[in-house]
Design a protein around this motif. Structure first.
Motif, PDB file in Angstrom:
ATOM      1  N   VAL A   1      15.301 -57.398 -66.011  1.00 56.84           N
ATOM      2  CA  VAL A   1      14.091 -56.589 -66.100  1.00 56.84           C
ATOM      3  C   VAL A   1      14.507 -55.118 -66.137  1.00 56.84           C
ATOM      4  O   VAL A   1      15.412 -54.699 -65.410  1.00 56.84           O
ATOM      5  CB  VAL A   1      13.130 -56.856 -64.923  1.00 56.84           C
TER       6      VAL A   1
ATOM      7  N   LYS B   1       6.892 -52.970 -58.257  1.00 50.94           N
ATOM      8  CA  LYS B   1       7.608 -53.718 -59.293  1.00 50.94           C
ATOM      9  C   LYS B   1       8.927 -54.271 -58.759  1.00 50.94           C
ATOM     10  O   LYS B   1       9.273 -55.431 -59.012  1.00 50.94           O
ATOM     11  CB  LYS B   1       7.873 -52.820 -60.504  1.00 50.94           C
TER      12      LYS B   1
ATOM     13  N   TYR C   1       9.632 -58.332 -58.689  1.00 47.30           N
ATOM     14  CA  TYR C   1      10.702 -58.994 -59.438  1.00 47.30           C
ATOM     15  C   TYR C   1      11.751 -59.604 -58.514  1.00 47.30           C
ATOM     16  O   TYR C   1      12.401 -60.599 -58.871  1.00 47.30           O
ATOM     17  CB  TYR C   1      11.340 -58.023 -60.440  1.00 47.30           C
TER      18      TYR C   1
ATOM     19  N   LYS D   1      10.298 -62.873 -57.505  1.00 47.47           N
ATOM     20  CA  LYS D   1      10.361 -63.865 -58.575  1.00 47.47           C
ATOM     21  C   LYS D   1      11.794 -64.229 -58.965  1.00 47.47           C
ATOM     22  O   LYS D   1      12.004 -65.017 -59.890  1.00 47.47           O
ATOM     23  CB  LYS D   1       9.594 -63.350 -59.797  1.00 47.47           C
TER      24      LYS D   1
ATOM     25  N   VAL E   1      14.335 -62.479 -60.345  1.00 48.78           N
ATOM     26  CA  VAL E   1      14.969 -61.953 -61.553  1.00 48.78           C
ATOM     27  C   VAL E   1      16.392 -61.508 -61.192  1.00 48.78           C
ATOM     28  O   VAL E   1      16.571 -60.667 -60.298  1.00 48.78           O
ATOM     29  CB  VAL E   1      14.162 -60.783 -62.136  1.00 48.78           C
TER      30      VAL E   1
ATOM     31  N   ARG F   1      18.190 -56.174 -62.343  1.00 49.12           N
ATOM     32  CA  ARG F   1      17.166 -55.133 -62.505  1.00 49.12           C
ATOM     33  C   ARG F   1      17.844 -53.827 -62.901  1.00 49.12           C
ATOM     34  O   ARG F   1      18.781 -53.380 -62.230  1.00 49.12           O
ATOM     35  CB  ARG F   1      16.377 -54.947 -61.210  1.00 49.12           C
TER      36      ARG F   1
END
Length: 377
Positions: free
Chosen positions: A306, A351, A355, A358, A360, A363
């Motif tokens: 991300v 944010k 993330y 979740k 991710v 980053r």
């Protein structure tokens, strides 16, 4: 820290509640209006799609082909194999009528008593019976063997106590069903598919597993041997993550599936079945995740990278975009799933937390100071 993370139960406090919280807060799934069934949300389904894609490739490398068989199974089919019906009878959902009609009192619809089926239909708890009834038409001689099919589908098994992904009344899975000329070939196939599952678990899910054989009381209903992969979860409990079954000739005899061998003699075929389900997502969660949210292996993460730009005003954001967009395109060309989050309705801190929740894996954040450093170097 975002409010969502503050409300995530700690593993040390209540491991089961932590799991349930994480499934909901990471947008993987939620309870449905049907008792014991879940709605898999887009983010959770994206994980399943990646699992499905890789497993499908691995199956096809062994010579397996995909097919699809009916959801509804005549009740008489389940009666043909005694151990099989005994194992699933208490879990079966039964269709008794084929039509509804308007309630004469005006309260919606009711079952039309005149539309009762001559034979009840069972919503598949597994598909051995309907498939072996079909294989009877496909197999005549040794030239038709081995016959190796797999189907991706849903199944229904009534459950008293349910947990998302781990045990639900309806779940998604794949079920492979193969027919062979000899016992040795069938046993080899059952073990081969177990190794495929183990390889997928370890190489793609990063989940170590133990391969073994189920005890007689734990075998799949109708099997002579059940092979299993078991994974150890963070709470110290083992989770059955995939099974492969050597069915012998039980189903072939029940459905009269025979073939003409090379000596021109009729024989019953030898069978296997094997499957993994959305329980793998539960295993993924409970193996890697922590009190900050999901931890996903990059190969299965819906979003692998991300990128978050941080700037004030259109001019700063445009300058950052100009630097990051080429990186986004380069990563996509490499087959990496990237999300570029330049939305202006959430603060950067939210944010980051979202993330992380979740899972991710990577980053990348770029602000004005970073941009100036790049420009001056």
């Amino acid at each position: 820290m975002a409010k969502e993370l503050k409300e995530l139960t700690k593993r040390a406090e209540n491991y089961s509640q932590w799991f349930n919280d994480l499934v909901v807060k990471a947008d993987l799934a939620e309870q449905s209006a049907v008792r014991g069934c879940m709605v898999i949300k887009p983010y959770g389904y994206a994980i399943w799609e990646k699992m499905q894609h890789q497993l499908d490739l691995m199956f096809k490398e062994t010579g397996v082909q995909n097919a699809y068989f009916p959801l509804l199974i005549p009740k008489s089919f389940l009666s043909r194999e005694a151990e099989h019906v005994k194992g699933f009878a208490k879990e079966c959902a039964v269709v008794t009528h084929y039509r509804l009609k308007s309630d004469e009192s005006g309260n919606g619809v009711v079952v039309d008593p005149a539309a009762r089926l001559e034979e009840e239909l069972i919503i598949r708890p597994t598909s051995e019976t309907i498939i072996w009834n079909t294989y009877k038409n496909w197999i005549q001689s040794w030239r038709d063997l081995p016959l190796m099919c797999n189907q991706w589908c849903n199944v229904m098994r009534w459950e008293m106590r349910t947990r998302p992904f781990l045990r639900t009344s309806e779940f998604l899975w794949q079920e492979g069903h193969t027919a062979h000329a000899t016992r040795e070939e069938a046993e080899e196939e059952a073990r081969r598919m177990l190794h495929v599952y183990a390889d997928f678990a370890e190489q793609w899910m990063a989940v170590p597993v133990v391969q073994g054989v189920k005890s007689e009381t734990e075998r799949f209903a109708g099997a002579l041997d059940t092979y299993t992969i078991e994974a150890m979860m963070q709470d110290g409990k083992a989770l059955q993550s995939g099974t492969s079954h050597f069915l012998g000739q039980n189903f072939a005899k029940s459905f009269d599936v025979t073939f003409l061998n090379k000596e021109n003699q009729q024989e019953y075929v030898w069978a296997t079945s094997w499957g993994v389900s959305t329980r793998l997502i539960g295993a993924l969660i409970m193996t890697h995740s922590d009190d900050n949210g999901l931890v996903l292996p990059p190969k299965l993460a819906p979003i692998q990278v991300v990128m978050i730009p941080i700037g004030r005003g259109e001019e700063q954001m445009q300058a950052i975009n100009n630097k990051l967009q080429p990186v986004v395109e380069q990563l996509k060309r490499l087959g990496i799933t990237v999300k570029y989050d330049d939305s202006d309705n959430k603060r950067p801190g939210f944010k980051y937390a979202d993330y992380e929740l979740k899972g991710v894996p990577v980053r990348i954040v770029m602000g004005v100071a970073t941009l100036k450093t790049i420009q001056s170097s």
